[in-house]
Design a protein around this motif. Structure first.
Motif: not given
Length: 341
Positions: A184-185, A275, A279-281, A308-309, A313-314
């Motif tokens: 995780y980021d 975001a 950062k993605k995770r 977040f998405k 973000g993912e």
């Protein structure tokens, strides 16, 4: 031989996800002067005239989304499992009852069961790791209001907080390992929020709270009863247990209500910031809760996940709460009787 009584108290949950039951729950919860600490008339107008009529139908839909057809409310389900497991671990010398500060099973009904069993003592464990007047303090007041009317009462003691309980810290760390934290980021420690005015009221020195930007980051004699300082300490201990460097985690606060300033930073703002940084995770702990509930299962996983998405973000991954983890039950046993633990 008389048994020793244990009373576990969590916050509460509606009896069902219907709008009527959610409305009843919100009215009892938000009319508590320790929760919304303003004058009675102003609180009544605000809660019964504005908040509940508009919030109840929306909250009912959220409860419907997390309500299990068989087990019902996750908060009540896991609280019952905790009560049963603790009673089993403690053995026949103890009687363990469960109550909710708001709605059912009520504190009064649980205390009546303990009284009817002629227990020799009652130990009250509010299931809030960090102390706050609006949670633990409210439980204290309710219990004493009820017992104070009894002609006689057994010896009563309270657990103030357990924000630094080693077994609790280990349980959160263990729960996170299955998600491979290194992938995780960034890590968030998201605690339930409180109005800043309630932090200030809890400052008995009258010269510490919010006087500097880092006043909550280190637990000291001056802020040892501060909810925010205890929250920071819990997060620090979990991070240290997992070897998470300071630059890789953020402590934040969720579930803000109204326009007054609450404890900061706000979780939603931190998610937006991360975001924007690419950062993605995100891995998210909610260490103010000992059982999964609306604030964890829905607010973090669904609401913050969607936010977040939408910002690029993912994935937002919730680390589940303590629930019925055997190690957390050991932590409760330790609070009751270290010799048994």
């Amino acid at each position: 031989m008389a048994k020793k009584g244990i009373l576990l108290v969590n916050l509460g949950t509606p009896d069902s996800p219907s709008t009527a039951d959610v409305k009843r729950y919100l009215n009892e919860f938000l009319m508590d002067p320790r929760v919304i600490d303003i004058g009675t008339l102003s609180r009544t107008i605000l809660v019964k005239g504005l908040i509940v009529p508009f919030r109840a139908p929306k909250s009912a839909k959220l409860y419907q989304a997390i309500w299990d057809p068989k087990t019902g409310s996750p908060l009540l389900h896991y609280s019952i499992l905790q009560q049963k497991a603790l009673e089993q671990r403690l053995g026949g010398e103890y009687m363990v009852e469960l109550a909710m500060r708001y709605q059912n099973p009520s504190i009064e009904s649980a205390l009546e069961k303990l009284k009817a069993a002629l227990v020799e003592s009652i130990q009250v464990i509010p299931l809030f790791p960090q102390y706050a007047s609006a949670s633990t303090g409210s439980v204290y007041e309710k219990v004493m209001d009820i017992v104070g009317k009894w002609p006689t009462s057994p010896n009563i003691t309270f657990i103030n907080s357990f924000h630094d309980n080693e077994l609790m810290i280990e349980t959160f760390a263990d729960n996170a390992q299955k998600y491979n934290p290194d992938t995780y980021d960034h890590v968030l420690f998201s605690f339930h929020g409180l109005p800043q005015r309630q932090l200030i009221k809890a400052d008995h020195t009258h010269n510490h709270c919010l006087k500097s930007s880092g006043c909550c980051e280190t637990l000291t004699d001056a802020n040892r009863f501060c909810y925010s300082a205890q929250s920071h300490h819990t997060a620090k201990l979990i991070a240290e247990k997992m070897g998470i460097p300071r630059e890789k985690y953020t402590i934040c606060f969720q579930s803000r209500l109204g326009n007054d300033p609450w404890v900061q930073p706000y979780t939603s703002e931190i998610i937006a910031k991360l975001a924007n940084e690419g950062k993605k995770r995100l891995l998210v702990f909610c260490p103010a809760f000992v059982a999964d509930c609306l604030e964890t299962v829905y607010e973090v996983t669904t609401e913050y996940g969607d936010e977040f998405k939408a910002l690029g973000g993912e994935h937002v991954q919730l680390v589940e709460s303590l629930n019925d983890s055997p190690k957390f039950i050991d932590a409760l046993v330790q609070m009751v009787n270290p010799a048994i633990a």
